[in-house]
Enzyme design. Structure first.
Site, mmCIF file in Angstrom:
data_model
loop_
_atom_site.group_PDB
_atom_site.id
_atom_site.type_symbol
_atom_site.label_atom_id
_atom_site.label_comp_id
_atom_site.label_asym_id
_atom_site.label_seq_id
_atom_site.Cartn_x
_atom_site.Cartn_y
_atom_site.Cartn_z
ATOM 1 C CD GLU A 161 -3.133 0.958 2.019
ATOM 2 O OE1 GLU A 161 -3.490 -0.201 2.280
ATOM 3 O OE2 GLU A 161 -3.832 1.954 2.295
ATOM 4 C CG ASN A 207 -5.364 -0.039 5.900
ATOM 5 O OD1 ASN A 207 -5.828 0.474 6.917
ATOM 6 N ND2 ASN A 207 -5.069 0.670 4.827
ATOM 7 C CE LYS A 286 -5.986 2.987 8.868
ATOM 8 N NZ LYS A 286 -5.571 3.149 7.455
ATOM 9 C CD GLU A 290 -7.538 6.232 6.258
ATOM 10 O OE1 GLU A 290 -6.764 5.306 6.017
ATOM 11 O OE2 GLU A 290 -7.379 7.399 5.839
ATOM 12 N NE ARG A 323 -0.544 4.161 11.826
ATOM 13 C CZ ARG A 323 -1.177 4.546 10.731
ATOM 14 N NH1 ARG A 323 -2.387 4.087 10.460
ATOM 15 N NH2 ARG A 323 -0.632 5.399 9.904
ATOM 16 N NE ARG A 340 -7.767 13.378 7.606
ATOM 17 C CZ ARG A 340 -7.431 12.668 6.552
ATOM 18 N NH1 ARG A 340 -8.226 12.665 5.482
ATOM 19 N NH2 ARG A 340 -6.332 11.955 6.528
ATOM 20 C CG ASP A 369 -2.822 11.111 5.552
ATOM 21 O OD1 ASP A 369 -1.785 10.581 5.965
ATOM 22 O OD2 ASP A 369 -3.680 10.515 4.877
ATOM 23 C CD GLU A 391 2.441 6.400 11.276
ATOM 24 O OE1 GLU A 391 2.088 5.591 12.158
ATOM 25 O OE2 GLU A 391 1.744 6.652 10.277
ATOM 26 C CD GLU A 397 -0.631 8.312 0.859
ATOM 27 O OE1 GLU A 397 -0.144 7.985 1.952
ATOM 28 O OE2 GLU A 397 -1.852 8.264 0.617
ATOM 29 C CD GLU A 512 6.410 24.367 0.978
ATOM 30 O OE1 GLU A 512 7.639 24.576 1.065
ATOM 31 O OE2 GLU A 512 5.621 24.541 1.921
#
Ligand code: GCW
Length: 680
Positions: A161, A207, A286, A290, A323, A340, A369, A391, A397, A512
């Protein structure tokens, strides 16, 4: 009777075609051409012995174990024991040089291993002149990589993932990799990680799908085989588990953490894990995140949830990493009051002090995230009575997916040096002492390990920054360059060094510049998260919005008029972030909704800043590509070719980002570019 002389553990052989990364044979020359004495016993001392013996075979030196030749002259002594164990701990070492002898002393075997790699890093320098005793101990005792690797190929996420480096090093098509060659590669991986300071690896995705769930029970032997391969380099193995395991695997009617049968189930399952892997590190969870199961189903808190696993691990010295990535991923985008960014703090801060002593709360460094730019998560400073692990995400990603060069050392370093209570308070690095630094791994079975060869620098930096969170990231990068590219072996070391710094040092800021502006985040294509889609997540349930309209852009997270998120920070940050007047430019749109004409501290308006940075960012990629092309005669051809290919894609991607973003904001705002460049 004398005890048998222990034998060296052979150095794992790099499979053919696999890049040696920061351990090319040449870096062992200074060590391997000298005389070394190794004193001490234990499996990791055998590893150290094997390393020195391998180097000596190649470069003509000599290694002796446990003074079979007393009085013989040695250039280097690597010895276990003697020293004050409290000073050095299990992982520290001391190094000194006097009378022509360099001496590394450690109280624990891991310390000796890290001392050996310290010698390798310093090369000739550690064998010159005199050196007063220096003590090196890791600031953080847990330095970990989390692999988001699936055992079975997931229909959407694939084998790994968010993986951009090919398949998994551990798993393939539903099974553990188990051939000799495959396990040899895992050993090589462990060796690389140890040389950077990593001491723990979680081997499967957080996951936890159906196949992966069984690793905890029926398939624990597969995890044990990986643990065996990593152990000689001091790396402990951890496992992601499903909170619903008592139901899914145990057939119980509930996974309620306060249910006695559930407690017993975890205790028993954990006993079996330790029977298979006596030095097992612990669980990673986790939960309620999600779609993963968690304690909310039973009306229990996350402390209740974490503590049932912690209790099961405690008798064996294991740790649960729980987490904090808990938020509503099904929110209504029309509802402006849900934020969020607030979620982790709202869920966890009230639980401070309720987690068991071997439970660690693992918090993403930013509140959302792993975006290119985020403030530090307010959770990190808000839970003084909880062990916190920070973390970070080495797998890129949201930062170019290892097709774009994005050296993340400066970003991580900024986060680790941030002081949640202002200049007089502890840094994030200090606050992570209880739990450690954890990075989502960026590696796979790709011959370069990380897809983009230059992304190896990020992997290297994880271990080094975990060892010393206040290290200067530029020094870490310089160290990686020296080891990986061995400049003194090239005809023009100065050009090689300066070229590599030129393409890497500022690459995060370059990235950025051509992507989402001023901390607003996302604007990526939904699902795979690569490439621009300004409104890709704007009308989605994921809570990641920019709220651009014809007048302005950004998320009002102030206490005065917004979601109140700024109030989760202590002073001075609560005040600094509260007002657009004091909020740092790079985070302005994370905290505030402002008109396009708002003037930044830089003196530029927001809209002109967007145009300028996007044009500049593309130019910087063009420059970097040119500099890289100019290093062709100094860099290994395969490495050079791979990065060259990726620079083409980076440039294409940067132009695409520039044109999407600039065009979008030109059309929304109607404000022309002051410098009259072409906007589509
Ligand atoms: O960044 C998001 C990713 C998910 C990931 C999740 C997490 C493993 O898009 O792929 O799931 O974060 O951190 O749990």
């Amino acid at each position: 009777m004398t005890a048998p002389v222990p034998s060296p553990a052979p150095v794992p052989a790099l499979p053919s075609g696999v890049d040696p990364a920061w351990l090319p044979p040449a870096v062992f020359r200074p060590l391997g051409s000298r005389r070394t004495l190794i004193a001490g016993t234990g499996p990791l001392v055998d590893t150290v012995h094997g390393e020195v013996a391998g180097a000596c075979d190649r470069f003509g030196g000599r290694v002796v174990r446990d003074a079979q030749e007393p009085g013989a002259p040695y250039d280097l002594v690597l010895e276990l024991g003697e020293d004050d164990p409290n000073e050095l701990g299990a992982e520290g070492f001391a190094v000194e040089r006097a009378g022509g002898v360099t001496r590394v002393t450690a109280a624990g075997q891991r310390g000796l291993l890290y001392g050996l790699f310290h010698v390798v890093r310093l090369g000739e320098a550690v064998f010159q002149g005199e050196l007063a005793r220096e003590v090196h101990c890791p600031a953080l005792s847990l330095r970990m990589l989390d692999h988001w690797d699936n055992v079975a190929v997931h229909p959407v996420m694939g084998q790994v993932e968010r993986g951009y480096s090919g398949g998994s090093l551990f798993w393939q098509d539903g099974r553990a990799r188990g051939s000799r060659a495959e396990l040899e590669r895992v050993r090589c991986y462990g060796r690389l990680l140890a040389a950077s300071g990593i001491n723990a690896v979680a081997v499967n995705n957080v996951n936890v799908h159906e196949t992966e769930a069984h690793l905890l029970t029926a398939r624990i032997g597969e995890v044990a085989a990986i643990a065996d391969a990593l152990r000689p380099y001091g790396i402990r193995t951890h496992l992601s588990v499903s909170f619903a395991a008592p139901v899914v695997l145990g057939g119980l009617p509930t996974a309620d953490p306060l249910d006695e049968a559930v407690r017993d189930w975890w205790a028993e399952a954990t006993g079996r894990v330790y029977a298979a892997i006596p030095d097992f590190g612990g669980y990673l969870v986790k939960a309620d995140s999600e779609g993963q199961p968690g304690p909310f189903t039973y009306g229990r808190s996350h402390a209740n949830g974490a503590n049932v696993l912690a209790a099961a691990l405690a008798p064996y010295g294991g740790t649960v990493h729980w987490r904090a990535f808990v938020y509503d991923h099904r929110q209504d985008w029309r509802d402006r009051s849900t934020d969020r960014a607030r979620a982790a703090y709202d869920h966890f801060a009230p639980l401070d002090g309720e987690f068991g002593p071997n439970a660690v709360l693992q918090v993403k460094h930013g509140p959302i995230d792993f975006q290119t730019r985020e403030p530090v998560s307010p959770v990190i400073g808000a839970m003084p009575n909880t062990r916190i692990a920070v973390e970070i995400q080495a797998t890129q990603e949201y930062t170019g997916q290892q097709r774009h060069v994005c050296w993340l050392g400066p970003m991580w370093s900024e986060a680790l040096r941030f002081r949640p209570e202002g200049a007089d308070g502890p840094s994030v690095g200090d606050l992570a002492r209880g739990g450690g630094l954890v990075a989502v791994s960026n590696t796979g079975d790709d011959p370069f390990w990380t897809g983009h060869p230059l992304a190896q620098a990020n992997l290297y930096a994880v271990g080094r920054l975990a060892w010393r969170p206040d290290a200067d990231p530029r020094a870490v990068l310089a160290e990686w360059i020296e080891l990986t590219f061995v400049p003194e072996e090239t005809p023009d070391p100065a050009r090689l060094r300066s070229g590599l710094h030129a393409v890497l040092d500022g690459s995060w800021r370059t990235y950025e510049k051509y992507t989402a502006p001023l901390g607003v985040g996302f604007m990526v294509q939904p699902g795979h998260h690569y490439g621009p889609s300004v409104d890709g997540y704007e009308y989605s349930p994921w809570g990641t919005y920019h709220f651009a309209d014809r007048d302005g852009i950004g998320v009002d997270r102030s206490q005065a008029t917004g979601t109140g998120f700024t109030g989760q920070y202590a002073k001075p940050w609560a005040e600094v972030y509260e007002s657009p007047e004091t909020c740092p430019d790079e985070l302005l749109l994370f905290f505030h909704h402002v008109p396009y004409g708002h003037v930044l501290h830089s003196g530029e308006t927001v809209i002109q800043h967007i145009y300028d940075t996007h044009f500049d960012g593309v130019e910087e990629v063009e420059d970097a590509r040119r500099v890289w092309a100019g290093l062709a005669d100094l860099v290994d051809p395969a490495r050079h070719a791979r990065a060259t290919e990726r620079y083409e894609e980076q440039l294409r991607g940067a132009r695409e980002w520039r044109d999407h973003i600039n065009t979008y904001f030109f059309r929304k705002s109607g404000v022309p570019d002051a410098r009259r460049r072409r906007i589509h």
